[in-house]
Design an enzyme around this catalytic site. Structure first.
Site, PDB file in Angstrom:
ATOM      1  N   TYR A  55       6.178  22.696  14.367  1.00  0.00           N
ATOM      2  CA  TYR A  55       5.173  23.899  14.735  1.00  0.00           C
ATOM      3  C   TYR A  55       5.386  24.398  16.132  1.00  0.00           C
ATOM      4  O   TYR A  55       5.004  25.691  16.351  1.00  0.00           O
ATOM      5  CB  TYR A  55       3.896  23.252  14.408  1.00  0.00           C
ATOM      6  CG  TYR A  55       3.755  23.186  12.864  1.00  0.00           C
ATOM      7  CD1 TYR A  55       3.512  24.161  12.053  1.00  0.00           C
ATOM      8  CD2 TYR A  55       3.814  21.647  12.256  1.00  0.00           C
ATOM      9  CE1 TYR A  55       3.429  24.051  10.608  1.00  0.00           C
ATOM     10  CE2 TYR A  55       3.637  21.596  10.940  1.00  0.00           C
ATOM     11  CZ  TYR A  55       3.310  23.005  10.118  1.00  0.00           C
ATOM     12  OH  TYR A  55       3.420  22.631   8.597  1.00  0.00           O
ATOM     13  N   ARG A  58       8.029  27.054  15.443  1.00  0.00           N
ATOM     14  CA  ARG A  58       7.483  28.081  14.367  1.00  0.00           C
ATOM     15  C   ARG A  58       6.629  28.913  15.238  1.00  0.00           C
ATOM     16  O   ARG A  58       6.576  30.112  15.059  1.00  0.00           O
ATOM     17  CB  ARG A  58       6.558  27.452  13.385  1.00  0.00           C
ATOM     18  CG  ARG A  58       7.153  26.348  12.357  1.00  0.00           C
ATOM     19  CD  ARG A  58       7.991  27.181  11.407  1.00  0.00           C
ATOM     20  NE  ARG A  58       9.464  27.400  12.022  1.00  0.00           N
ATOM     21  CZ  ARG A  58      10.281  26.701  12.441  1.00  0.00           C
ATOM     22  NH1 ARG A  58      10.108  25.142  12.020  1.00  0.00           N
ATOM     23  NH2 ARG A  58      11.222  26.860  12.700  1.00  0.00           N
ATOM     24  N   GLN A  88      -1.813  33.826   3.091  1.00  0.00           N
ATOM     25  CA  GLN A  88      -1.725  32.484   2.960  1.00  0.00           C
ATOM     26  C   GLN A  88      -0.490  32.235   4.196  1.00  0.00           C
ATOM     27  O   GLN A  88      -0.307  31.005   4.481  1.00  0.00           O
ATOM     28  CB  GLN A  88      -0.564  32.159   1.788  1.00  0.00           C
ATOM     29  CG  GLN A  88      -1.401  32.332   0.412  1.00  0.00           C
ATOM     30  CD  GLN A  88      -0.279  32.444  -0.736  1.00  0.00           C
ATOM     31  OE1 GLN A  88      -0.205  33.409  -1.054  1.00  0.00           O
ATOM     32  NE2 GLN A  88      -0.084  31.420  -1.064  1.00  0.00           N
ATOM     33  N   ASN A  89      -0.515  33.180   5.117  1.00  0.00           N
ATOM     34  CA  ASN A  89       0.290  33.297   6.245  1.00  0.00           C
ATOM     35  C   ASN A  89      -0.248  32.650   7.508  1.00  0.00           C
ATOM     36  O   ASN A  89      -1.439  32.919   7.663  1.00  0.00           O
ATOM     37  CB  ASN A  89       1.021  34.641   6.583  1.00  0.00           C
ATOM     38  CG  ASN A  89       1.871  34.981   5.325  1.00  0.00           C
ATOM     39  OD1 ASN A  89       2.221  34.361   4.526  1.00  0.00           O
ATOM     40  ND2 ASN A  89       1.854  36.312   5.483  1.00  0.00           N
ATOM     41  N   HIS A 106      -4.569  29.400   4.825  1.00  0.00           N
ATOM     42  CA  HIS A 106      -3.893  28.043   5.295  1.00  0.00           C
ATOM     43  C   HIS A 106      -3.767  27.820   6.875  1.00  0.00           C
ATOM     44  O   HIS A 106      -2.970  26.915   7.167  1.00  0.00           O
ATOM     45  CB  HIS A 106      -2.220  28.275   4.703  1.00  0.00           C
ATOM     46  CG  HIS A 106      -2.468  28.116   3.264  1.00  0.00           C
ATOM     47  ND1 HIS A 106      -1.170  28.660   2.237  1.00  0.00           N
ATOM     48  CD2 HIS A 106      -3.154  27.707   2.381  1.00  0.00           C
ATOM     49  CE1 HIS A 106      -1.806  28.715   1.294  1.00  0.00           C
ATOM     50  NE2 HIS A 106      -2.754  28.130   1.100  1.00  0.00           N
ATOM     51  N   GLY A 171       3.861  39.970  -1.550  1.00  0.00           N
ATOM     52  CA  GLY A 171       4.838  38.994  -1.101  1.00  0.00           C
ATOM     53  C   GLY A 171       4.316  37.600  -1.243  1.00  0.00           C
ATOM     54  O   GLY A 171       4.719  36.746  -0.436  1.00  0.00           O
ATOM     55  N   SER A 173       4.628  34.417  -4.374  1.00  0.00           N
ATOM     56  CA  SER A 173       5.244  33.928  -5.695  1.00  0.00           C
ATOM     57  C   SER A 173       4.172  33.679  -6.674  1.00  0.00           C
ATOM     58  O   SER A 173       4.369  33.223  -7.734  1.00  0.00           O
ATOM     59  CB  SER A 173       6.169  32.789  -5.450  1.00  0.00           C
ATOM     60  OG  SER A 173       5.517  31.910  -4.482  1.00  0.00           O
TER      61      SER A 173
END
Length: 230
Positions: A55, A58, A88-89, A106, A171, A173
């Site tokens: 992380y 990231r 969700q990002n 999230h 964007g 799924s």
């Protein structure tokens, strides 16, 4: 003038065009890591150093990335609509793109929290190290909802979606639950839009317009369609 409510659910596909990769692109690997090795509570118990390293990388990626035309286009819709972004990002590209009302389902990579008390949350731009403690004496961990963990913000998201006049998905799924279930919460009668390079299967959903394009192009089309309906 009263603005209509537009709720947009965004996923990894919108950040991919800013160079932030997603694990779904590469057969369950994320930057060469198996998800279960870096993004579950078990991984944290087994090897917290590896999880922190992952992380920390990231976080650097996010700080180096720039918002793209899709982030900026969604922010500009605030001129005409009462917009809520449910994302969700874990990056901050919506914020930097200019959106003002964002719910992170999230968690956020630029925050950290006590591993014991999920309400002790702090901002972080640098690295989290083993031995870095929250004020309750517990190790600090990324403020991220890992796989197998509950998604507490979904309870805030549901009533927002229920009140939407328009609902768009950009964007994502639509396979990560509970986030994917939000499209079924939107009222049957309202217009819905899905922007994705590969449109997910949604036969049970009514009033859906599919825009099969990458987020940057698709959001431009979405804006045109919405402004006609306004």
């Amino acid at each position: 003038m009263h603005k209509k409510k537009l709720v947009v659910l965004t996923g990894a596909g919108i950040s991919a065009e800013s160079g932030l990769r997603t694990f779904r692109d590469s057969d369950g690997l994320w930057e060469g890591y198996q998800i279960e090795d870096v993004a579950t509570p078990h991984a944290w118990r087994k090897n917290p150093q590896l999880v922190l390293d992952f992380y920390n990388y990231r976080r650097k990626d996010v700080l180096n990335a720039q918002p793209n035309a899709a982030h900026i286009g969604l922010a500009e819709l605030e001129n005409d609509f009462d917009v809520t972004i449910i994302t969700q990002n874990i990056d901050d590209l919506h914020e930097r793109g200019g959106s003002t009302n964002i719910l992170h389902l999230h968690g956020q990579i630029l925050k950290m929290r006590s591993e014991r008390d999920e309400h002790l949350i702090y901002d972080i731009k640098g690295d989290i190290m083993l031995g870095d403690k929250a004020e309750d004496g517990a190790q600090l961990r990324p403020h991220i909802v890992w796989f197998e963990e509950a998604v507490p913000m979904i309870e805030e998201a549901v009533p927002i979606v229920e009140q939407a006049d328009f609902f768009a998905v950009v964007g994502t799924s639509l396979v990560v639950y509970p986030a994917a279930g939000l499209i079924t919460v939107a009222a049957d009668a309202i217009p819905k839009f899905i922007v994705d390079k590969k449109i997910p299967y949604t036969s049970a959903i009514h009033n859906v317009t599919a825009i099969e394009k990458p987020a940057t192009e698709g959001v431009r089309d979405l804006r045109e369609l919405l402004l006609r309906l306004k």
